[in-house]
Design a protein around this motif. Structure first.
Motif, PDB file in Angstrom:
ATOM      1  N   VAL A  56       0.190  -0.906   0.162  1.00 50.42           N
ATOM      2  CA  VAL A  56       0.078  -0.741  -0.267  1.00 50.42           C
ATOM      3  C   VAL A  56       1.038   1.425   0.237  1.00 50.42           C
ATOM      4  O   VAL A  56       0.555   2.317  -0.630  1.00 50.42           O
ATOM      5  N   TRP A  82      -8.303  -2.002  -1.148  1.00 51.43           N
ATOM      6  CA  TRP A  82      -6.846  -1.346  -0.875  1.00 51.43           C
ATOM      7  C   TRP A  82      -6.353  -0.787  -1.475  1.00 51.43           C
ATOM      8  O   TRP A  82      -5.654  -0.419  -1.853  1.00 51.43           O
ATOM      9  N   GLN A  86      -3.733   2.528  -2.288  1.00 50.91           N
ATOM     10  CA  GLN A  86      -3.073   2.657  -2.509  1.00 50.91           C
ATOM     11  C   GLN A  86      -2.796   4.346  -3.663  1.00 50.91           C
ATOM     12  O   GLN A  86      -1.694   4.328  -3.618  1.00 50.91           O
TER      13      GLN A  86
END
Length: 581
Positions: A56, A82, A86
């Motif tokens: 990340v 996720w 990111q």
């Protein structure tokens, strides 16, 4: 029966008063949550999810995108969450202690504001009434129970999932009234997106079935099975998300076995938790980040929770019977109550994940059922009651909303940093070992070793079987040069949790320095197996193999280290110094 708005393409706010009051609710919600944009990360999941997660922290890359869709810890299968983290890391950075966390907080707040608008639109679609929809949106936006979902960066999955859930509900409403394969496909895609944000959305097809029964009344002798058949792909998507989530949780080792927590204990806790959630919805005082499960603390199971269990059972039965009694005159009350009961099932503790008894974030979606049922009973619509009663009703609702806003503003402030967050949790419950543990970690990061040790020791006094407390006390003593004492705590952590990868790596390091390479290699290899993302375990295994002259095996270990953490500089240097193949 409540009049339903039909054959409208996503109706917007049709009342100038509705426009004004919704705007006030949005602005007030933004003001209350605004301070969060200046807060830091906290050491509860933000570390594993963001600022210490190499997949990340390094932002949107091809490898990181593939990783987001994989089966791994630290929690659930939620690739869209996720990806959003990111993207934030790419735009704002992901470093604790600087201003980068503010951007992550801002995205959470913006998503929550979008959800406030969507709650209004969905409720307006469902009921055909503006005022109850505005009131529900305002209470949703400003209720203290939702602070955890918004002010905690790691709960991006919660606000993102609800956003897709609400879009799915709106699209399903459109599909029912307009038909069309395109609309149905859009429902499936949005439902899949909600599931990929968080498995919270697994119960969404059940809501569609409830809507079919009432108010849409799609169940008839002529098309008895069609509404159910068209839900099969949606139930299938939910089933796939459940399987993937269980796989991730098992990979992370966070699911409690029936031996550790028997089924009857889980059922009793679930009943008590329903009562606790209802109490906190009506009287949101004493909220905190973590409520320890009483059955997990030694001695707590014997003390029992019969008072909360009985209260929860009485509330569930009473409200259910009252809703059934009022199903003709107030059908939305039964619909909303079933919404609340049903959507809480995946998070109520029948499948125990972690060691919490309940969590405020779990009611982010279920709360909408309570709001839908209650708001439609309040006579605030034009012509539904006398002007005087309506003015009094509006006044009471405004007082309630502003009171909730003040309580939410106070609760938002507790998320300023890790120390503020867990000091408040200890103020709510001094016998909270998890709060002691995380407060000790925060003190340790500030170099306050003695205060950190006091909190770790306090956590062990409350729960002597707390593996994490043993581990962190061992790390503290390791840093102070007390290797033997540190090794004892690592041994205890591994005894209590044989798959504790961090403790295995630390103990392996102690054994390696003592020349016990075989034992150290076993610890590093086991840590690699139980935690597929632990880069230190793979690197240390590579060091031992290199020391023994096993060059090819060492090269494989260093390459695995870089797969797990592309920023692991020492692994890259080690690969460079090895002879080429």
């Amino acid at each position: 029966m409540t009049e339903i708005v039909k054959n409208q393409r996503f109706p917007w706010i049709q009342s100038p008063a509705g426009t004004t009051w919704l705007a006030v609710a949005i602005v007030l919600t933004a003001v209350v949550y605004g301070p969060a944009c200046g807060f830091d990360f906290v050491n509860f999941d933000d570390d594993a999810h963001i600022y210490r997660n190499p997949h990340v922290r390094t932002g949107l890359t091809g490898n990181n995108i593939l990783w987001a869709f994989g089966i791994h810890g630290p929690s659930q299968w939620h690739p869209l969450a996720w990806l959003s983290h990111q993207l934030d890391a790419t735009l704002f950075g992901a470093n604790i202690g600087d201003s980068s966390a503010g951007g992550h907080h801002l995205v959470n707040v913006v998503l929550h504001l979008v959800n406030v608008v969507l709650v209004f639109q969905v409720f307006r679609d469902f009921t055909g009434k503006t005022t109850p929809a505005v009131l529900s949106a305002a209470v949703f936006g400003l209720h203290p129970l939702n602070v955890e979902s918004v002010a905690w960066i790691s709960e991006r999955r919660n606000v993102l999932c609800l956003c897709f859930c609400l879009f799915t509900l709106r699209m399903y409403w459109r599909y029912v009234h307009q038909g069309g394969a395109g609309n149905y496909l859009a429902v499936c895609i949005l439902h899949a997106a909600a599931l990929m944000a968080k498995p919270l959305a697994v119960t969404l097809p059940c809501l569609f079935v409830m809507l079919d029964v009432w108010p849409m009344q799609r169940w008839s002798p002529q098309k008895r099975f069609r509404p159910l058949v068209e839900k099969l792909p949606l139930f299938g998507l939910s089933a796939v998300a459940c399987v993937l989530t269980v796989a991730c949780q098992q990979a992370a080792g966070v699911v409690s076995s029936l031996a550790a927590l028997p089924l009857e204990t889980r059922v009793l806790n679930a009943v008590a938790a329903y009562g606790d959630y209802l109490r906190d919805f009506v009287w949101p005082v004493g909220l905190c980040v973590f409520y320890p499960h009483p059955a997990i603390l030694p001695g707590a199971a014997e003390q029992g929770r019969w008072g909360p269990v009985i209260l929860g059972a009485v509330l569930i039965v009473s409200i259910t019977l009252f809703s059934l009694w009022q199903r003709r005159s107030a059908p939305w009350l039964l619909f909303g109550w079933l919404w609340f009961l049903g959507t809480l099932v995946p998070m109520i503790g029948l499948v125990q994940v972690g060691v919490q008894q309940r969590a405020d974030r779990y009611v982010y979606l279920p709360m909408l059922g309570l709001l839908l049922g209650i708001s439609t009973l309040i006579p605030l619509e034009h012509g539904s009651t006398s002007s005087r009663t309506k003015r009094w009703g509006i006044g009471v609702c405004c007082l309630m909303v502003f009171t909730l806003a003040f309580r939410t503003w106070e609760q938002v402030g507790t998320w300023r940093d890790s120390i503020t967050l867990f000091e408040q949790a200890l103020a709510v419950n001094p016998q909270n070992p998890f709060a002691h543990l995380n407060l000790g970690l925060a003190r340790q990061e500030r170099g306050e070793g003695d205060r950190a040790a006091a909190h770790f020791s306090a956590a062990l006094r409350i729960n002597p079987n707390y593996a994490l407390a043993h581990y962190n006390l061992g790390v503290l003593e390791w840093e102070q040069g007390q290797q033997r004492s540190a090794g004892h705590h690592f041994d205890e952590a591994i005894r209590l949790d044989p798959h504790h990868a961090d403790a295995l790596v630390r103990r392996g390091a102690i054994l390696g320095m003592a020349g016990q390479l075989d034992a150290a290699e076993q610890d590093f290899a086991l840590a690699c197996r139980v935690d597929s993302e632990h880069a230190d375990a793979a690197f240390n295994l590579g060091l031992i193999r290199e020391h023994r002259g096993q060059i090819e095996l060492a090269r494989e270990s260093y390459q695995e280290t870089l797969r797990r953490d592309p920023e692991f500089v020492r692994a890259a240097e080690a690969l460079a110094r090895l002879k080429p193949r």
